[in-house]
Design a protein around this motif. Structure first.
Motif, PDB file in Angstrom:
ATOM      1  N   PHE A 158      24.890   9.006  54.452  1.00  0.00           N
ATOM      2  CA  PHE A 158      26.410   9.343  54.670  1.00  0.00           C
ATOM      3  C   PHE A 158      26.993   8.961  53.106  1.00  0.00           C
ATOM      4  O   PHE A 158      27.673   9.738  52.673  1.00  0.00           O
ATOM      5  N   ALA A 159      26.641   7.741  52.600  1.00  0.00           N
ATOM      6  CA  ALA A 159      27.312   7.801  51.045  1.00  0.00           C
ATOM      7  C   ALA A 159      26.921   8.782  50.038  1.00  0.00           C
ATOM      8  O   ALA A 159      27.808   9.216  49.502  1.00  0.00           O
ATOM      9  N   GLU A 160      25.729   9.092  50.371  1.00  0.00           N
ATOM     10  CA  GLU A 160      25.314  10.133  49.063  1.00  0.00           C
ATOM     11  C   GLU A 160      25.576  11.644  49.507  1.00  0.00           C
ATOM     12  O   GLU A 160      25.872  12.547  48.574  1.00  0.00           O
ATOM     13  N   GLU A 161      25.457  11.888  50.705  1.00  0.00           N
ATOM     14  CA  GLU A 161      25.702  13.296  51.073  1.00  0.00           C
ATOM     15  C   GLU A 161      27.004  13.682  51.525  1.00  0.00           C
ATOM     16  O   GLU A 161      27.351  14.936  51.290  1.00  0.00           O
ATOM     17  N   VAL A 162      27.767  12.705  51.778  1.00  0.00           N
ATOM     18  CA  VAL A 162      29.246  12.932  52.418  1.00  0.00           C
ATOM     19  C   VAL A 162      30.190  12.155  51.350  1.00  0.00           C
ATOM     20  O   VAL A 162      31.398  12.899  50.832  1.00  0.00           O
ATOM     21  N   PHE A 163      30.151  11.009  51.690  1.00  0.00           N
ATOM     22  CA  PHE A 163      31.204  10.087  51.085  1.00  0.00           C
ATOM     23  C   PHE A 163      31.397  10.409  49.545  1.00  0.00           C
ATOM     24  O   PHE A 163      32.543  10.516  48.986  1.00  0.00           O
ATOM     25  N   ALA A 164      30.572  10.343  48.742  1.00  0.00           N
ATOM     26  CA  ALA A 164      30.310  10.522  47.348  1.00  0.00           C
ATOM     27  C   ALA A 164      30.813  11.799  46.928  1.00  0.00           C
ATOM     28  O   ALA A 164      31.811  11.765  46.117  1.00  0.00           O
ATOM     29  N   PRO A 165      30.392  12.774  47.409  1.00  0.00           N
ATOM     30  CA  PRO A 165      31.168  14.301  46.981  1.00  0.00           C
ATOM     31  C   PRO A 165      32.484  14.280  47.709  1.00  0.00           C
ATOM     32  O   PRO A 165      33.300  15.037  46.618  1.00  0.00           O
ATOM     33  N   LEU A 166      33.230  13.790  48.616  1.00  0.00           N
ATOM     34  CA  LEU A 166      34.317  13.692  49.122  1.00  0.00           C
ATOM     35  C   LEU A 166      35.326  12.812  48.264  1.00  0.00           C
ATOM     36  O   LEU A 166      36.555  12.703  48.819  1.00  0.00           O
ATOM     37  N   GLY A 167      34.738  11.837  47.792  1.00  0.00           N
ATOM     38  CA  GLY A 167      35.755  10.805  47.055  1.00  0.00           C
ATOM     39  C   GLY A 167      35.847   9.843  48.174  1.00  0.00           C
ATOM     40  O   GLY A 167      37.039   9.058  48.090  1.00  0.00           O
ATOM     41  N   MET A 168      35.215   9.555  49.420  1.00  0.00           N
ATOM     42  CA  MET A 168      35.660   8.716  50.348  1.00  0.00           C
ATOM     43  C   MET A 168      35.112   7.240  49.929  1.00  0.00           C
ATOM     44  O   MET A 168      33.991   6.823  50.768  1.00  0.00           O
ATOM     45  N   ARG A 169      35.715   6.668  49.102  1.00  0.00           N
ATOM     46  CA  ARG A 169      35.110   5.330  48.366  1.00  0.00           C
ATOM     47  C   ARG A 169      35.177   4.213  49.268  1.00  0.00           C
ATOM     48  O   ARG A 169      34.616   3.065  48.948  1.00  0.00           O
ATOM     49  N   GLU A 170      36.092   4.114  50.226  1.00  0.00           N
ATOM     50  CA  GLU A 170      36.214   3.040  51.116  1.00  0.00           C
ATOM     51  C   GLU A 170      35.879   3.250  52.459  1.00  0.00           C
ATOM     52  O   GLU A 170      36.400   2.455  53.465  1.00  0.00           O
ATOM     53  N   THR A 171      34.864   4.095  52.709  1.00  0.00           N
ATOM     54  CA  THR A 171      34.445   4.381  54.172  1.00  0.00           C
ATOM     55  C   THR A 171      32.982   4.116  54.222  1.00  0.00           C
ATOM     56  O   THR A 171      32.215   4.240  53.572  1.00  0.00           O
ATOM     57  N   GLY A 172      32.565   3.321  55.234  1.00  0.00           N
ATOM     58  CA  GLY A 172      31.235   2.740  55.789  1.00  0.00           C
ATOM     59  C   GLY A 172      31.216   2.288  56.836  1.00  0.00           C
ATOM     60  O   GLY A 172      31.979   1.910  57.459  1.00  0.00           O
ATOM     61  N   PHE A 173      29.986   1.511  56.879  1.00  0.00           N
ATOM     62  CA  PHE A 173      29.575   1.020  58.443  1.00  0.00           C
ATOM     63  C   PHE A 173      30.092  -0.540  58.191  1.00  0.00           C
ATOM     64  O   PHE A 173      29.861  -1.474  59.223  1.00  0.00           O
ATOM     65  N   ARG A 174      30.564  -0.965  57.300  1.00  0.00           N
ATOM     66  CA  ARG A 174      31.326  -2.307  57.101  1.00  0.00           C
ATOM     67  C   ARG A 174      32.400  -2.365  56.380  1.00  0.00           C
ATOM     68  O   ARG A 174      32.576  -1.458  55.478  1.00  0.00           O
ATOM     69  N   VAL A 175      33.228  -3.346  56.327  1.00  0.00           N
ATOM     70  CA  VAL A 175      34.586  -3.416  55.446  1.00  0.00           C
ATOM     71  C   VAL A 175      34.079  -3.670  54.007  1.00  0.00           C
ATOM     72  O   VAL A 175      33.056  -4.366  53.656  1.00  0.00           O
ATOM     73  N   PRO A 176      34.345  -2.811  53.007  1.00  0.00           N
ATOM     74  CA  PRO A 176      34.128  -2.970  51.656  1.00  0.00           C
ATOM     75  C   PRO A 176      34.418  -4.107  51.025  1.00  0.00           C
ATOM     76  O   PRO A 176      35.525  -4.899  51.652  1.00  0.00           O
ATOM     77  N   ALA A 177      33.589  -4.435  50.142  1.00  0.00           N
ATOM     78  CA  ALA A 177      33.837  -5.752  49.412  1.00  0.00           C
ATOM     79  C   ALA A 177      35.202  -5.622  48.510  1.00  0.00           C
ATOM     80  O   ALA A 177      35.700  -4.718  48.119  1.00  0.00           O
ATOM     81  N   GLY A 178      35.807  -6.892  48.869  1.00  0.00           N
ATOM     82  CA  GLY A 178      37.129  -6.883  48.056  1.00  0.00           C
ATOM     83  C   GLY A 178      38.366  -6.498  48.826  1.00  0.00           C
ATOM     84  O   GLY A 178      39.498  -6.592  48.473  1.00  0.00           O
ATOM     85  N   ALA A 179      38.102  -5.817  50.234  1.00  0.00           N
ATOM     86  CA  ALA A 179      39.203  -5.401  50.861  1.00  0.00           C
ATOM     87  C   ALA A 179      40.275  -6.275  51.510  1.00  0.00           C
ATOM     88  O   ALA A 179      41.433  -5.955  51.643  1.00  0.00           O
ATOM     89  N   GLY A 180      39.677  -7.460  51.739  1.00  0.00           N
ATOM     90  CA  GLY A 180      40.515  -8.664  52.267  1.00  0.00           C
ATOM     91  C   GLY A 180      41.405  -8.393  53.341  1.00  0.00           C
ATOM     92  O   GLY A 180      40.718  -7.629  54.219  1.00  0.00           O
ATOM     93  N   ASN A 181      42.517  -8.650  53.302  1.00  0.00           N
ATOM     94  CA  ASN A 181      43.299  -8.419  54.454  1.00  0.00           C
ATOM     95  C   ASN A 181      43.831  -6.989  54.827  1.00  0.00           C
ATOM     96  O   ASN A 181      44.742  -7.001  55.599  1.00  0.00           O
ATOM     97  N   ARG A 182      43.314  -6.104  53.932  1.00  0.00           N
ATOM     98  CA  ARG A 182      43.821  -4.815  53.941  1.00  0.00           C
ATOM     99  C   ARG A 182      43.119  -4.364  55.668  1.00  0.00           C
ATOM    100  O   ARG A 182      43.564  -3.244  55.970  1.00  0.00           O
TER     101      ARG A 182
END
Length: 403
Positions: A200-224
């Motif tokens: 997903f990260a290489e083939e979908v999210f990176a080309p689309l600029g989906m920087r905060e989408t993944g299977f776990r909460v991204p590091a540094g997201a905190g209470n967002r």
């Protein structure tokens, strides 16, 4: 759109908050690629009184399914399989399949059946089910904890446990919402040689600029990261035994202790966490028939193929006995999402060919290529069957379009 018609949508979002239906929500509408409307209302975290904002992270749950289906289309275009291929060609544990006999009263009452095809998995006609559906197979899934939850470990052993159970019905004979897309996530891994999250990260999210989408909460997201709420007294996902509780917004998954903070399960059926603008990038790619900027994720022809109805008719004609995120009358099913066949039958304004899907936390998206429209709505209340927000929202958006 006229200013007073914008205000109807804002009032609707606020009403859901005031009536304690949703803790908060965010809505983004684009037309022709231009932002037409954005509004956020209420809270992402009631306990700390934190506002629901544009950059709030949410559990997308079944809005993961269109992403996994897109991954399958990427691999399809590379000639790595055809859609009539049996699942066992990629996952040998599904080689000797059994299905419940019609009218079975015990999980042991089975008969041999064909191995489901990739196409049947993509269209929820494979014979697989979900633990929250009614029936013997869902009960067995619940007992065996074949649930694909974020803290349940790697995908491969979970899929292997699923393969030990019979199918709920003969493949191709019925439509039933299921963990089929989780199994397809494992197919993506087997075919590509990469973990699903990496693909997903290489083939979908990176080309689309989906920087905060993944299977776990991204590091540094905190209470967002939003907390999840439910109006039910018990498990928010236990749809067969749902009982309304005294608290319409009972906290069921705090952002601080959520298993999505350290998820290890790459659930292609419901595991992604993401933001409003990230998912809009995905929706806009579909509206653009696979294009993203100067690049191409899938060809326009494959995108059209994905968003056509792949059933003989509407879902309702295939005897569904399951929970689903969408209406079944007037609706077909493509590869990863619902397709409007007849807005009148669906009893909701829209265009023939609308492509959409939602998640069990009441999130929703749709694209309308006739109107050049993309809409993403995020909130965090489970189950999504609690309130009729999706048809109400579609009526509001279409009511605000004056040309």
């Amino acid at each position: 759109m006229q200013a007073d018609r914008f205000s109807r949508i804002k009032s609707w979002q606020q009403r859901y908050v005031d009536e304690q239906k949703y803790p908060g929500s965010a809505l983004l509408v684009k037309r022709g690629g231009e932002e037409l409307f954005f509004h956020a209302a209420g809270l992402r975290n009631i306990e700390e009184q934190l506002p629901f904002s544009r950059d709030t992270l949410v559990r997308l749950y079944s809005m993961t399914k269109p992403v996994t289906s897109l991954a399958m289309m990427i691999l399809l275009e590379r000639g790595l399989f055809h859609l009539d291929a049996p699942l066992s060609e990629f996952l040998p544990e599904f080689s000797n399949m059994q299905a419940l006999v019609p009218g079975a009263t015990a999980i042991s009452q089975t008969e041999p059946c064909p191995v489901p095809t990739l196409h049947q998995l993509l269209t929820h006609t494979s014979g697989l089910s979900y633990a929250f559906n009614p029936g013997l197979v869902p009960e067995a899934m619940e007992t065996a904890e074949v649930l694909f939850k974020p803290g349940q470990g790697d995908l491969a052993p979970m899929v292997a446990r699923l393969a030990e159970l019979p199918l709920a019905f003969q493949p191709g004979s019925r439509w039933e919402y299921s963990v089929a897309t989780d199994v397809l996530g494992r197919v993506v891994e087997a075919v590509s040689g990469k973990p699903l999250g990496q693909f997903f990260a290489e083939e979908v999210f990176a080309p689309l600029g989906m920087r905060e989408t993944g299977f776990r909460v991204p590091a540094g997201a905190g209470n967002r990261f939003a907390s999840l709420y439910t109006p039910l007294a018990g498990d928010a996902m236990a749809l067969n035994s749902a009982e309304t509780g005294a608290d319409p917004l009972r906290l069921t998954d705090s952002w601080q202790t959520s298993p999505f903070q350290q998820a290890d399960m790459h659930s292609g059926g419901g595991g992604l966490v993401g933001t409003l603008d990230d998912y809009m990038a995905f929706a806009e790619m579909l509206r653009h028939r696979g294009r993203c900027g100067d690049g191409i994720i899938i060809s326009p022809q494959t995108a059209d193929f994905m968003m056509q109805n792949h059933l003989p008719g509407e879902i309702a004609a295939m005897g569904p006995q399951s929970f689903a995120e969408q209406p079944m009358e007037g609706m077909g099913f493509g590869l990863g999402g619902a397709v409007v066949l007849n807005p009148a039958r669906a009893r909701c304004p829209g265009s023939v060919g609308d492509f959409s899907w939602g998640g069990i936390a009441s999130t929703f998206f749709w694209i309308d290529r006739k109107l050049d429209l993309s809409v993403v709505f995020l909130t965090q209340l489970a189950p999504s069957s609690s309130y009729p927000s999706r048809p109400e929202l579609k009526a509001l958006v279409h009511g605000a379009l004056t040309a």
